[in-house]
Design a protein around this motif. Structure first.
Motif, PDB file in Angstrom:
ATOM      1  N   PHE A  12     -14.904  29.400  18.988  1.00  9.90           N
ATOM      2  CA  PHE A  12     -16.057  29.265  17.686  1.00  9.90           C
ATOM      3  C   PHE A  12     -16.438  27.937  16.971  1.00  9.90           C
ATOM      4  CE2 PHE A  12     -13.175  33.057  17.612  1.00  9.90           C
ATOM      5  CZ  PHE A  12     -14.304  34.589  17.976  1.00  9.90           C
ATOM      6  N   HIS A  60     -14.079  30.832   9.716  1.00 16.42           N
ATOM      7  CA  HIS A  60     -14.479  31.558   9.232  1.00 16.42           C
ATOM      8  C   HIS A  60     -15.300  32.869   9.864  1.00 16.42           C
ATOM      9  CE1 HIS A  60     -18.330  29.545   8.878  1.00 16.42           C
ATOM     10  NE2 HIS A  60     -18.923  30.464   8.752  1.00 16.42           N
ATOM     11  N   LEU A  61     -15.697  32.240  10.932  1.00 18.33           N
ATOM     12  CA  LEU A  61     -16.809  32.574  12.418  1.00 18.33           C
ATOM     13  C   LEU A  61     -15.427  33.675  12.555  1.00 18.33           C
ATOM     14  CD1 LEU A  61     -19.062  30.810  13.675  1.00 18.33           C
ATOM     15  CD2 LEU A  61     -19.807  33.100  12.193  1.00 18.33           C
ATOM     16  N   MET A  62     -13.874  33.042  13.334  1.00 21.33           N
ATOM     17  CA  MET A  62     -13.323  33.530  13.464  1.00 21.33           C
ATOM     18  C   MET A  62     -12.719  34.640  13.412  1.00 21.33           C
ATOM     19  SD  MET A  62      -9.448  31.956  15.289  1.00 21.33           S
ATOM     20  CE  MET A  62      -8.421  32.103  13.661  1.00 21.33           C
ATOM     21  N   THR A 110     -14.330  36.046  10.800  1.00 22.89           N
ATOM     22  CA  THR A 110     -15.120  37.812   9.972  1.00 22.89           C
ATOM     23  C   THR A 110     -15.166  37.597  11.553  1.00 22.89           C
ATOM     24  OG1 THR A 110     -16.426  36.489   8.934  1.00 22.89           O
ATOM     25  CG2 THR A 110     -16.829  38.088  10.083  1.00 22.89           C
ATOM     26  N   ASN A 111     -15.494  37.873  12.842  1.00 22.40           N
ATOM     27  CA  ASN A 111     -14.806  38.629  14.346  1.00 22.40           C
ATOM     28  C   ASN A 111     -14.244  39.262  14.489  1.00 22.40           C
ATOM     29  OD1 ASN A 111     -14.377  38.634  16.988  1.00 22.40           O
ATOM     30  ND2 ASN A 111     -16.128  37.627  17.808  1.00 22.40           N
ATOM     31  N   PHE A 112     -12.788  38.632  13.874  1.00 21.21           N
ATOM     32  CA  PHE A 112     -11.484  39.643  14.234  1.00 21.21           C
ATOM     33  C   PHE A 112     -11.763  40.571  12.932  1.00 21.21           C
ATOM     34  CE2 PHE A 112      -9.482  35.794  16.115  1.00 21.21           C
ATOM     35  CZ  PHE A 112      -9.508  36.326  17.236  1.00 21.21           C
ATOM     36  N   GLU A 166     -13.765  42.448  12.282  1.00 15.32           N
ATOM     37  CA  GLU A 166     -15.102  43.163  12.433  1.00 15.32           C
ATOM     38  C   GLU A 166     -14.298  44.039  13.759  1.00 15.32           C
ATOM     39  OE1 GLU A 166     -18.452  41.453  12.419  1.00 15.32           O
ATOM     40  OE2 GLU A 166     -19.074  40.640  11.011  1.00 15.32           O
ATOM     41  N   HIS A 167     -13.611  43.637  14.297  1.00 18.29           N
ATOM     42  CA  HIS A 167     -13.413  44.308  15.852  1.00 18.29           C
ATOM     43  C   HIS A 167     -12.090  44.308  15.980  1.00 18.29           C
ATOM     44  CE1 HIS A 167     -17.157  41.785  16.657  1.00 18.29           C
ATOM     45  NE2 HIS A 167     -17.396  42.354  16.876  1.00 18.29           N
TER      46      HIS A 167
END
Length: 132
Positions: free
Chosen positions: A89, A94-96, A98-100, A102-103
Protein backbone atom coordinates in the motif's frame (compact mmCIF):
# COMPACT_ATOMS: atom_id res chain seq x y z
CA UNK A 1 18.73 -4.02 16.05
CA UNK A 2 16.97 -4.80 12.79
CA UNK A 3 14.39 -7.55 12.70
CA UNK A 4 15.33 -10.76 10.93
CA UNK A 5 13.46 -11.51 7.70
CA UNK A 6 11.47 -14.58 8.72
CA UNK A 7 9.89 -16.75 6.00
CA UNK A 8 6.34 -18.05 6.20
CA UNK A 9 7.56 -21.53 7.19
CA UNK A 10 9.92 -20.12 9.81
CA UNK A 11 6.96 -18.22 11.32
CA UNK A 12 5.38 -21.60 12.12
CA UNK A 13 8.48 -22.60 14.08
CA UNK A 14 8.68 -19.20 15.79
CA UNK A 15 5.03 -19.37 16.90
CA UNK A 16 5.76 -22.64 18.72
CA UNK A 17 8.97 -21.26 20.28
CA UNK A 18 7.31 -17.99 21.40
CA UNK A 19 4.61 -19.95 23.23
CA UNK A 20 6.70 -22.79 24.66
CA UNK A 21 10.30 -21.79 25.33
CA UNK A 22 12.74 -23.18 26.25
CA UNK A 23 11.92 -26.05 23.89
CA UNK A 24 13.76 -28.86 22.10
CA UNK A 25 13.60 -29.57 18.36
CA UNK A 26 11.58 -32.75 19.03
CA UNK A 27 9.08 -30.79 21.10
CA UNK A 28 8.77 -28.20 18.33
CA UNK A 29 7.99 -30.97 15.82
CA UNK A 30 5.34 -32.41 18.17
CA UNK A 31 3.68 -29.02 18.75
CA UNK A 32 3.44 -27.94 15.11
CA UNK A 33 -0.08 -28.14 13.65
CA UNK A 34 -0.77 -31.64 12.32
CA UNK A 35 -1.52 -30.45 8.79
CA UNK A 36 2.06 -29.17 8.41
CA UNK A 37 3.54 -32.67 8.49
CA UNK A 38 7.23 -31.70 8.41
CA UNK A 39 9.94 -34.26 9.15
CA UNK A 40 12.37 -33.80 12.05
CA UNK A 41 15.05 -32.87 9.51
CA UNK A 42 12.89 -30.14 7.96
CA UNK A 43 12.20 -28.67 11.40
CA UNK A 44 15.92 -28.74 12.23
CA UNK A 45 16.70 -26.99 8.92
CA UNK A 46 14.31 -24.15 9.84
CA UNK A 47 15.78 -23.99 13.36
CA UNK A 48 19.28 -23.62 11.89
CA UNK A 49 18.10 -20.86 9.55
CA UNK A 50 16.46 -19.03 12.47
CA UNK A 51 19.68 -19.29 14.50
CA UNK A 52 21.71 -17.86 11.59
CA UNK A 53 19.22 -14.98 11.39
CA UNK A 54 19.62 -14.45 15.16
CA UNK A 55 15.88 -14.93 15.70
CA UNK A 56 16.50 -17.75 18.21
CA UNK A 57 19.24 -18.86 20.54
CA UNK A 58 19.90 -22.09 22.41
CA UNK A 59 21.30 -23.50 25.61
CA UNK A 60 22.78 -26.95 25.70
CA UNK A 61 21.40 -29.22 28.40
CA UNK A 62 23.09 -32.61 28.39
CA UNK A 63 22.67 -34.02 24.91
CA UNK A 64 19.79 -31.77 23.92
CA UNK A 65 19.46 -28.16 22.87
CA UNK A 66 16.80 -25.90 24.33
CA UNK A 67 15.77 -23.12 21.97
CA UNK A 68 14.40 -19.72 22.96
CA UNK A 69 13.46 -16.55 21.06
CA UNK A 70 15.91 -13.65 20.69
CA UNK A 71 13.19 -11.42 19.21
CA UNK A 72 9.70 -10.88 20.55
CA UNK A 73 6.58 -11.87 18.66
CA UNK A 74 5.29 -8.31 19.03
CA UNK A 75 8.43 -6.83 17.44
CA UNK A 76 8.30 -9.29 14.54
CA UNK A 77 4.59 -8.72 13.91
CA UNK A 78 5.15 -4.96 13.91
CA UNK A 79 8.10 -5.25 11.52
CA UNK A 80 6.23 -7.63 9.21
CA UNK A 81 3.14 -5.37 9.25
CA UNK A 82 5.22 -2.33 8.33
CA UNK A 83 6.93 -4.26 5.54
CA UNK A 84 3.57 -5.40 4.16
CA UNK A 85 2.14 -1.88 4.43
CA UNK A 86 5.07 -0.38 2.49
CA UNK A 87 5.20 -3.16 -0.10
CA UNK A 88 1.47 -3.39 -0.89
CA UNK A 89 0.00 0.00 0.00
CA UNK A 90 3.01 2.34 -0.40
CA UNK A 91 2.85 2.99 3.34
CA UNK A 92 -0.71 4.38 3.25
CA UNK A 93 -2.31 2.96 6.41
CA UNK A 94 -5.75 4.33 5.62
CA UNK A 95 -5.78 2.56 2.22
CA UNK A 96 -4.88 -0.74 3.85
CA UNK A 97 -7.50 -0.37 6.59
CA UNK A 98 -10.19 0.65 4.12
CA UNK A 99 -9.33 -2.28 1.86
CA UNK A 100 -9.52 -4.79 4.71
CA UNK A 101 -12.76 -3.38 6.10
CA UNK A 102 -14.43 -3.35 2.69
CA UNK A 103 -13.45 -6.95 1.91
CA UNK A 104 -13.60 -8.58 5.35
CA UNK A 105 -16.60 -10.49 6.65
CA UNK A 106 -16.84 -8.85 10.10
CA UNK A 107 -19.16 -9.77 12.95
CA UNK A 108 -20.92 -7.07 14.98
CA UNK A 109 -18.50 -7.78 17.82
CA UNK A 110 -15.47 -7.31 15.55
CA UNK A 111 -16.93 -4.03 14.22
CA UNK A 112 -17.37 -2.81 17.79
CA UNK A 113 -13.75 -3.75 18.61
CA UNK A 114 -12.55 -1.79 15.57
CA UNK A 115 -14.66 1.24 16.55
CA UNK A 116 -13.23 1.10 20.07
CA UNK A 117 -9.65 0.84 18.77
CA UNK A 118 -10.17 3.81 16.43
CA UNK A 119 -11.71 5.94 19.19
CA UNK A 120 -8.79 5.10 21.52
CA UNK A 121 -6.34 6.03 18.76
CA UNK A 122 -8.20 9.30 18.21
CA UNK A 123 -8.11 10.07 21.95
CA UNK A 124 -4.35 9.36 22.03
CA UNK A 125 -3.81 11.76 19.13
CA UNK A 126 -5.84 14.50 20.83
CA UNK A 127 -3.98 13.98 24.12
CA UNK A 128 -0.63 14.07 22.31
CA UNK A 129 -1.53 17.34 20.54
CA UNK A 130 -2.69 18.96 23.79
CA UNK A 131 0.59 17.95 25.51
CA UNK A 132 2.72 19.64 22.82
Amino acid sequence: MSMPNISESEWEIMKVIWRNHPITANQITELLPEDIGWSDQTVRTFINRLMKKKAIGFEREGRSYNYYPLVSEEECVKSESNSFLKRVFDGATHLMMTNFIEHADLSDQEIEQLKKALLEKQDQGQKKRSDE
